[in-house]
Design a protein around this motif. Sequence first.
Motif, PDB file in Angstrom:
ATOM      1  N   THR A  88      -1.201   5.003  -5.292  1.00 45.70           N
ATOM      2  CA  THR A  88      -0.887   4.407  -3.609  1.00 45.70           C
ATOM      3  C   THR A  88      -1.701   3.494  -3.351  1.00 45.70           C
ATOM      4  N   VAL A  89      -1.522   2.485  -3.007  1.00 41.53           N
ATOM      5  CA  VAL A  89      -2.765   1.486  -2.757  1.00 41.53           C
ATOM      6  C   VAL A  89      -2.566   0.966  -1.416  1.00 41.53           C
ATOM      7  N   ILE A  90      -3.223   0.505  -0.897  1.00 35.87           N
ATOM      8  CA  ILE A  90      -3.362   0.014   0.141  1.00 35.87           C
ATOM      9  C   ILE A  90      -4.031  -1.412  -0.453  1.00 35.87           C
ATOM     10  N   PRO A  91      -3.009  -1.906  -0.282  1.00 37.32           N
ATOM     11  CA  PRO A  91      -3.630  -3.945  -1.207  1.00 37.32           C
ATOM     12  C   PRO A  91      -3.852  -5.000   0.367  1.00 37.32           C
ATOM     13  N   LEU A  92      -5.033  -5.591  -0.829  1.00 39.10           N
ATOM     14  CA  LEU A  92      -6.242  -6.188   0.376  1.00 39.10           C
ATOM     15  C   LEU A  92      -5.658  -8.252   0.120  1.00 39.10           C
ATOM     16  N   PRO A 258       9.738  -2.643  -6.567  1.00 38.83           N
ATOM     17  CA  PRO A 258       9.151  -2.170  -6.019  1.00 38.83           C
ATOM     18  C   PRO A 258       7.527  -3.375  -5.241  1.00 38.83           C
ATOM     19  N   TRP A 259       7.146  -3.344  -4.224  1.00 40.16           N
ATOM     20  CA  TRP A 259       5.916  -4.518  -4.504  1.00 40.16           C
ATOM     21  C   TRP A 259       4.852  -3.534  -3.914  1.00 40.16           C
ATOM     22  N   PRO A 260       3.456  -3.538  -3.954  1.00 44.27           N
ATOM     23  CA  PRO A 260       2.497  -3.476  -3.176  1.00 44.27           C
ATOM     24  C   PRO A 260       3.052  -3.687  -1.471  1.00 44.27           C
ATOM     25  N   ALA A 261       3.029  -2.229  -0.963  1.00 49.69           N
ATOM     26  CA  ALA A 261       3.367  -2.557   0.252  1.00 49.69           C
ATOM     27  C   ALA A 261       2.452  -3.218   1.474  1.00 49.69           C
ATOM     28  N   TYR A 262       2.120  -4.378   1.130  1.00 43.22           N
ATOM     29  CA  TYR A 262       1.772  -5.532   2.710  1.00 43.22           C
ATOM     30  C   TYR A 262       2.184  -5.275   3.659  1.00 43.22           C
ATOM     31  N   HIS A 263       3.352  -4.933   3.470  1.00 39.61           N
ATOM     32  CA  HIS A 263       4.076  -5.417   4.451  1.00 39.61           C
ATOM     33  C   HIS A 263       3.443  -4.021   6.044  1.00 39.61           C
ATOM     34  N   PHE A 264       2.979  -3.045   5.391  1.00 36.64           N
ATOM     35  CA  PHE A 264       3.059  -1.495   6.276  1.00 36.64           C
ATOM     36  C   PHE A 264       1.936  -1.222   5.843  1.00 36.64           C
ATOM     37  N   SER A 265       0.839  -1.557   5.438  1.00 40.30           N
ATOM     38  CA  SER A 265      -0.725  -1.711   5.328  1.00 40.30           C
ATOM     39  C   SER A 265      -1.427  -3.247   5.639  1.00 40.30           C
ATOM     40  N   SER A 266      -2.325  -2.576   6.773  1.00 38.51           N
ATOM     41  CA  SER A 266      -3.468  -3.339   7.072  1.00 38.51           C
ATOM     42  C   SER A 266      -4.204  -3.157   7.169  1.00 38.51           C
ATOM     43  N   PHE A 267      -4.946  -4.366   6.228  1.00 38.90           N
ATOM     44  CA  PHE A 267      -6.720  -3.755   6.063  1.00 38.90           C
ATOM     45  C   PHE A 267      -8.017  -4.837   6.365  1.00 38.90           C
TER      46      PHE A 267
END
Length: 268
Positions: A88-92, A258-267
């Motif tokens: 489960t990744v929060i992508p930067l 599926p793609w890394p969840a860039y649009h549903f996580s922000s950091f």
Amino acid sequence: MGDLLYLYGLIPTKETTEQSFPSFKGFDNERELYPIPVGDTTAIVCNLDSGEYSEDSIKEKINNDMQWLQEKAFHHHETVLTLSKAFTVIPLKFCTLYKNKDSLTQTVQSNQAKMESTFELLEGNEEWNLKIYCDDKILKEQVSENNPAIEAKRIEINELPKGRQFFEKKKLDKLIESELEEEKNRVSEEIHFQLKEFVLQGNVKRNWSKDVTGKDENMTWNSVYLIPKSDVEPFLEKIQQYEKEMKEMGWQFAPSGPWPAYHFSSFS
């Protein structure tokens, strides 16, 4: 000077204990990625030479070396994408750098609560994109033949003197173009609304031009969805149903993921 840290993404520390961390070459294509645990969150990083990859040198490369930018952006995307298939990744964002481990640790610790809630949102879910295209020529014929406002305008024009008909037909052409755009928006919005049955969240993005897509048809809709893994198959089946029913009317559907969840996580 010490090395910089290039941050790819953040994953729950508990997931790193459940499976071994894969081997990846880092941003410089020499040193490998490695995890830095910070409590319940683990940062995925690689080391970079601070002289070669200073802020100024990276800006110079981004602005003036398109080949370098494409290669490095592709590396970042592929690395995060591969990580997202295992964790489960929060992508930067591309080129997220920290001066040292202490700076990174402090930032992660100060955002721990936000990241925990984001991990809860992303776990067991996937990001998918849907682009919808339309052949304006085909749809314009349908709109022109079946739209009540256009038909009423035609009747009105036919009852006018010949001299005025020319100018009113110009207005009719503009009306047809306007009704065409409204029809494309109406249909796309209805599809978006129906697809929400399968998704947790859905966001609308800006359409791309033909120069970007390389397609003859105009993009009429561009959206991203966060979908439970168990609902991905029915989501895609619904899109296939739209494709089958609407293809002859000039509509095309292009789901991807599926793609890394860039649009549903922000950091940041």
